[in-house]
Design an enzyme around this catalytic site. Sequence first.
Site, PDB file in Angstrom:
ATOM      1  N   TYR A   1      30.143  36.606  31.308  1.00 43.64           N
ATOM      2  CA  TYR A   1      30.982  37.364  30.372  1.00 43.64           C
ATOM      3  C   TYR A   1      30.176  37.624  29.097  1.00 43.64           C
ATOM      4  O   TYR A   1      29.788  36.693  28.394  1.00 43.64           O
ATOM      5  CB  TYR A   1      32.246  36.598  30.007  1.00 43.64           C
ATOM      6  CG  TYR A   1      33.313  36.550  31.078  1.00 43.64           C
ATOM      7  CD1 TYR A   1      33.182  37.264  32.272  1.00 43.64           C
ATOM      8  CD2 TYR A   1      34.472  35.803  30.890  1.00 43.64           C
ATOM      9  CE1 TYR A   1      34.170  37.223  33.241  1.00 43.64           C
ATOM     10  CE2 TYR A   1      35.472  35.762  31.858  1.00 43.64           C
ATOM     11  CZ  TYR A   1      35.309  36.470  33.031  1.00 43.64           C
ATOM     12  OH  TYR A   1      36.308  36.422  33.988  1.00 43.64           O
TER      13      TYR A   1
ATOM     14  N   LEU B   1      48.203  42.464  33.863  1.00 43.68           N
ATOM     15  CA  LEU B   1      48.576  43.740  33.253  1.00 43.68           C
ATOM     16  C   LEU B   1      47.733  44.888  33.798  1.00 43.68           C
ATOM     17  O   LEU B   1      47.666  45.957  33.195  1.00 43.68           O
ATOM     18  CB  LEU B   1      48.437  43.669  31.730  1.00 43.68           C
ATOM     19  CG  LEU B   1      49.306  42.624  31.031  1.00 43.68           C
ATOM     20  CD1 LEU B   1      49.067  42.651  29.527  1.00 43.68           C
ATOM     21  CD2 LEU B   1      50.782  42.847  31.337  1.00 43.68           C
TER      22      LEU B   1
ATOM     23  N   GLY C   1      45.249  46.344  31.450  1.00 42.02           N
ATOM     24  CA  GLY C   1      45.834  47.026  30.309  1.00 42.02           C
ATOM     25  C   GLY C   1      46.558  48.312  30.666  1.00 42.02           C
ATOM     26  O   GLY C   1      47.101  48.989  29.781  1.00 42.02           O
TER      27      GLY C   1
ATOM     28  N   GLY D   1      51.724  48.363  30.128  1.00 44.83           N
ATOM     29  CA  GLY D   1      52.089  47.953  28.780  1.00 44.83           C
ATOM     30  C   GLY D   1      51.049  48.222  27.725  1.00 44.83           C
ATOM     31  O   GLY D   1      51.265  47.932  26.547  1.00 44.83           O
TER      32      GLY D   1
ATOM     33  N   LEU E   1      36.722  53.751  40.576  1.00 47.80           N
ATOM     34  CA  LEU E   1      37.849  53.675  41.504  1.00 47.80           C
ATOM     35  C   LEU E   1      37.695  54.668  42.658  1.00 47.80           C
ATOM     36  O   LEU E   1      37.294  55.821  42.464  1.00 47.80           O
ATOM     37  CB  LEU E   1      39.162  53.965  40.782  1.00 47.80           C
ATOM     38  CG  LEU E   1      39.675  52.913  39.805  1.00 47.80           C
ATOM     39  CD1 LEU E   1      40.921  53.409  39.099  1.00 47.80           C
ATOM     40  CD2 LEU E   1      39.949  51.601  40.520  1.00 47.80           C
TER      41      LEU E   1
END
Length: 325
Positions: free
Chosen positions: A54, A204, A207, A210, A224
């Site tokens: 990360y 979520l 992101g 919401g 994608l």
Amino acid sequence: MKNLKDVSTQTNGFILSRIGLGTMRMAADPRAGVETIHTAQDAGVNFLNTADFYGHGVSEMIIREALKTRRREDVFISVKFGGMLSPDGRFYGIDSRPEHVQNYLAYTLKRLGTDYVDLYQPARIDPHIPVEDTIGAVADMVKAGYVKSIGISEVDGTTLRRANTVHPISLVEVRYSLMDRHIEDDLLPTARELGVGIVAFNVLLGGLVGGSAPAQKLSAMNHLTSTARASINNNLSASAALEDMAREKGISLAQLAIAWVLAQGEDIIALVGSRTVAQINDSLKAINVNITKNDLERMEQLIPKAQANSSFMLEMNLDKNGLFM
């Protein structure tokens, strides 16, 4: 008011908060990351999730900075290893070779500034390497005292069962949300049979649920496939009705989505990727959202389980060569 430490799962006697804080995107603003971690801790969050890849290790150093003024024993640090990054930040593979485990761990301990991690886990399992070998190498680090417990990420029930024969697996980290329920028929029942807790990430959908400007975020996800994009669009079409439910409860759509995950069982931790104090404060309100049986039935009608197969994760070609496509 509920307490964030209402038992969700217990690892080596450590009672974990129902909501955990993920640090994947904190590297962009380390100071905000430290403030977010402190705010989460002050609210009762004791589960911090990171990975050695990360931010090319920066996220681990942010945790180190945050813990300078806190007691190490009050926090449970979960670390993934094996993600391979290019200098420009692009994922290009997974390295879960057993002979490399202690090398990755050595650098993690140095960046965290601690002499142990609470949970260590391969980010993915390479199908060309027996899971027993990888977990066995982590188990050696448990025996040496550098690791307290072992986890595993993004596996099926069979792989989890095989890993658990080598050393008890404490937690399995896997994407799980109202719009992505792929674990319910295989992994989830296996984990519950074995007494393994679930750490749900992507609650979520990156992101998209919401968040602000979900259409713009979706259009920016160039990796994608057309199938994945269609699935996400299909499920996001129910967002307006879900927002109506949230308004009826006086909460945000994000809080409703987090609360749905928490309602699926006390053995599930909802992992949120908040990067600011405002975001974590908003996410933590989900712990006090009451999801009724009628609410669950209504949400099931809006997004049936058979339709809840959305993911924005990178396509992988592990079967061929252990690399991302």
